[in-house]
Design a protein around this motif. Structure first.
Motif, PDB file in Angstrom:
ATOM      1  N   ALA A 105     -25.834  48.515  -2.002  1.00 21.23           N
ATOM      2  CA  ALA A 105     -25.271  49.147  -3.340  1.00 21.23           C
ATOM      3  C   ALA A 105     -25.455  48.797  -4.447  1.00 21.23           C
ATOM      4  O   ALA A 105     -25.799  46.521  -4.815  1.00 21.23           O
ATOM      5  N   ALA A 106     -26.038  49.028  -6.017  1.00 16.72           N
ATOM      6  CA  ALA A 106     -26.414  48.409  -7.391  1.00 16.72           C
ATOM      7  C   ALA A 106     -24.774  49.310  -7.840  1.00 16.72           C
ATOM      8  O   ALA A 106     -24.654  50.132  -8.086  1.00 16.72           O
ATOM      9  N   PHE A 107     -24.290  47.567  -8.946  1.00 18.35           N
ATOM     10  CA  PHE A 107     -23.930  48.020  -9.536  1.00 18.35           C
ATOM     11  C   PHE A 107     -23.982  48.188 -11.222  1.00 18.35           C
ATOM     12  O   PHE A 107     -25.161  47.762 -11.682  1.00 18.35           O
ATOM     13  N   GLU A 108     -23.817  49.481 -12.161  1.00 15.15           N
ATOM     14  CA  GLU A 108     -24.937  48.969 -13.465  1.00 15.15           C
ATOM     15  C   GLU A 108     -23.119  50.052 -14.151  1.00 15.15           C
ATOM     16  O   GLU A 108     -22.226  50.391 -14.162  1.00 15.15           O
ATOM     17  N   GLN A 139     -29.770  60.145 -13.707  1.00 18.67           N
ATOM     18  CA  GLN A 139     -31.033  59.575 -14.258  1.00 18.67           C
ATOM     19  C   GLN A 139     -30.676  57.807 -13.839  1.00 18.67           C
ATOM     20  O   GLN A 139     -31.548  56.966 -12.720  1.00 18.67           O
ATOM     21  N   ALA A 140     -29.631  57.491 -13.853  1.00 16.74           N
ATOM     22  CA  ALA A 140     -29.304  56.197 -13.153  1.00 16.74           C
ATOM     23  C   ALA A 140     -29.197  55.883 -11.992  1.00 16.74           C
ATOM     24  O   ALA A 140     -29.807  55.108 -11.215  1.00 16.74           O
ATOM     25  N   VAL A 143     -22.792  52.454  -8.235  1.00 15.18           N
ATOM     26  CA  VAL A 143     -21.222  52.071  -8.759  1.00 15.18           C
ATOM     27  C   VAL A 143     -21.248  51.369 -10.018  1.00 15.18           C
ATOM     28  O   VAL A 143     -22.234  50.313  -9.846  1.00 15.18           O
ATOM     29  N   CYS A 144     -20.670  52.494 -10.347  1.00 16.38           N
ATOM     30  CA  CYS A 144     -20.810  52.835 -12.230  1.00 16.38           C
ATOM     31  C   CYS A 144     -19.838  52.238 -13.333  1.00 16.38           C
ATOM     32  O   CYS A 144     -18.312  52.568 -12.880  1.00 16.38           O
ATOM     33  N   ARG A 145     -19.680  51.650 -13.638  1.00 16.68           N
ATOM     34  CA  ARG A 145     -19.245  51.352 -14.798  1.00 16.68           C
ATOM     35  C   ARG A 145     -19.362  52.268 -16.311  1.00 16.68           C
ATOM     36  O   ARG A 145     -20.704  51.857 -17.050  1.00 16.68           O
ATOM     37  N   ASN A 164     -23.568  59.857  -3.607  1.00 12.55           N
ATOM     38  CA  ASN A 164     -24.155  58.541  -3.664  1.00 12.55           C
ATOM     39  C   ASN A 164     -23.719  57.469  -4.253  1.00 12.55           C
ATOM     40  O   ASN A 164     -24.279  56.548  -4.854  1.00 12.55           O
ATOM     41  N   CYS A 165     -22.688  57.796  -5.369  1.00  9.11           N
ATOM     42  CA  CYS A 165     -22.151  57.803  -7.400  1.00  9.11           C
ATOM     43  C   CYS A 165     -20.794  57.522  -7.132  1.00  9.11           C
ATOM     44  O   CYS A 165     -19.857  58.673  -6.255  1.00  9.11           O
TER      45      CYS A 165
END
Length: 425
Positions: free
Chosen positions: A251-254, A279-280, A290-292, A325-326
């Motif tokens: 998982a990538a946090f962005e 896009q992200a 995993v977004c903020r 997966n977001c």
């Protein structure tokens, strides 16, 4: 054949997850297991690439809470490498030093764990017969305020020398001093490659010698945002080094900022969100994103976005799920209203209150001093390194107070409007 090794550090196996992720059990499960699954991928890469060695430059564990289950999982992964003929070199970092299991665990014969006395181990040789030696020094205690560089032996003559060190380097602004060592001092020691650990952001500090901080291979919260990787290193027969990144994170946090300028209706806002998330996700170097989310720009939706934050959060998560997966870790509303919108015009008293707060209360010295006293009380309960992040000097503290006051007003007035609507006033 060249000599090849994977260099990683700071796995922090089974690290406790951030509180925000706990709000969603499915997300919590994903994040909780991500460090283990990333280690499995590191082992897979080492076996698939048929490397000679895996170097782990500290902080396999996350501290004193390490369980025997975690330790047994780690041993199982080391046995996979043993079966494939891959040697493993490990130094203990500051977190490992807190774990009793670290000291008691018995690894298979392919694993060498360096102690605190600066040992040297022959790791192999190039096709031309030139030997490769690995030097390492472990943390014996959770803190090492002095440099560990004097503990290293001199380079082995006519050999390729690799040093392993868990260090904050020198002058790293976001880390306490842990075995500090300057890049120039490392370069001057005479080793050909420095396999560093501790700082969670990847950086290559030199090519001759090559000095690499690989960064954390799996981020654990939004403060460890961005693509994470391990480094695959090749040593050619002439002794030259090349290094390639491999992105193995689950998982990538962005942080995703979305400009809502021109969005006048709720559906158009959601369309803008979807485009940004797609896009992200396409650019993420991980299976899951995993977004903020931060909503920006001038839009007449500002009042509704703040007032109906619960609805906003649910709809954003729905959009994220449709992307696949977001995940939305948190949503922040930082939009501005180009003019007083229809929703706000219906609340004359609240509109007048907003003007009063903005013109009279926020700029007042008494209000700012009361805020400062509150902040001082909170700061005294935080670790020093966290205090520095919130405000390293008086100017930064004043900016933080001003921002908090403005955001607080922007959040509370729409909520008051929602209460008034509910009362039928």
């Amino acid at each position: 054949m060249p000599f090849r090794f994977v260099h990683t550090a700071d796995l922090h196996l089974d690290s406790p997850i951030a509180s925000l992720a706990l709000r969603n059990e499915e997300l919590a499960t994903l994040v909780r297991g991500a460090t283990r699954r990333t280690l499995e991928r590191i082992v897979d890469l080492s076996i698939c690439e048929q490397v000679d060695a895996l170097l782990i430059a500290g902080d396999l564990y996350d501290g004193s809470q390490t369980s025997m289950t975690t330790a047994l999982f780690l041993v199982a992964q080391m046995r996979r490498l043993e079966a494939a003929g891959v040697r493993v070199f490990v130094i203990r970092g500051n977190h490992d030093a807190q774990s009793q299991i670290t000291r008691e665990l018995t690894f298979p014969d392919n694993v060498h764990v360096f102690d605190g006395r600066g040992r040297t181990v022959k790791a192999g040789a190039l096709a031309n017969g030139r030997e490769i030696h690995v030097h390492g020094v472990s943390f014996g205690q959770p803190h090492a305020s002095a440099s560990l560089l004097p503990s290293f032996k001199a380079p082995v003559p006519d050999a390729v020398n690799i040093g392993m060190l868990h260090t904050s380097l020198a002058g790293s602004s976001r880390h306490d001093n842990y075995a500090p060592a300057g890049v120039a001092d490392l370069a001057g020691h005479g080793f050909d490659y420095w396999a560093l650990g501790h700082i969670h952001q990847r950086a290559v500090h030199g090519d001759h010698p090559m000095i690499v901080m690989p960064g954390i291979p799996q981020g654990r919260d939004i403060n460890e945002a961005g693509a994470k990787s391990v480094t695959l290193v090749t040593i050619d027969d002439d002794g030259s080094f090349s290094a390639d990144e491999h992105f193995l994170a689950i998982a990538a946090f962005e942080r995703v900022s979305i400009d809502l300028a021109g969005a006048e209706e709720w559906p158009s806002m959601l369309r803008s969100v979807r485009v940004a998330l797609e896009q992200a996700k396409a650019e993420a170097r991980a299976d899951h994103l995993v977004c903020r989310v931060t909503l920006l720009g001038a839009t007449p939706l500002g009042w509704r976005l703040r007032r109906d934050h619960d609805l906003l959060a649910a709809e954003l998560q729905s959009v994220a799920e449709s992307v696949g997966n977001c995940w939305i870790e948190a949503a922040e509303v930082a939009v501005v209203s180009p003019q007083v919108d229809d929703a706000q015009q219906g609340f004359g008293a609240l509109a007048e209150l907003a003007v009063l707060v903005e013109r009279e209360i926020l700029p007042s010295h008494a209000y700012r001093e009361e805020l400062r006293e509150t902040l001082t009380g909170l700061m005294s309960q935080l670790p020093r390194e966290v205090r520095d992040l919130l405000g390293a000097d008086e100017a930064a503290e004043s900016a933080l107070l001003a921002h908090a006051a403005e955001r607080g007003v922007a959040e509370i007035l729409p909520r008051l409007a929602a209460v008034r609507e509910g009362d039928g006033a």
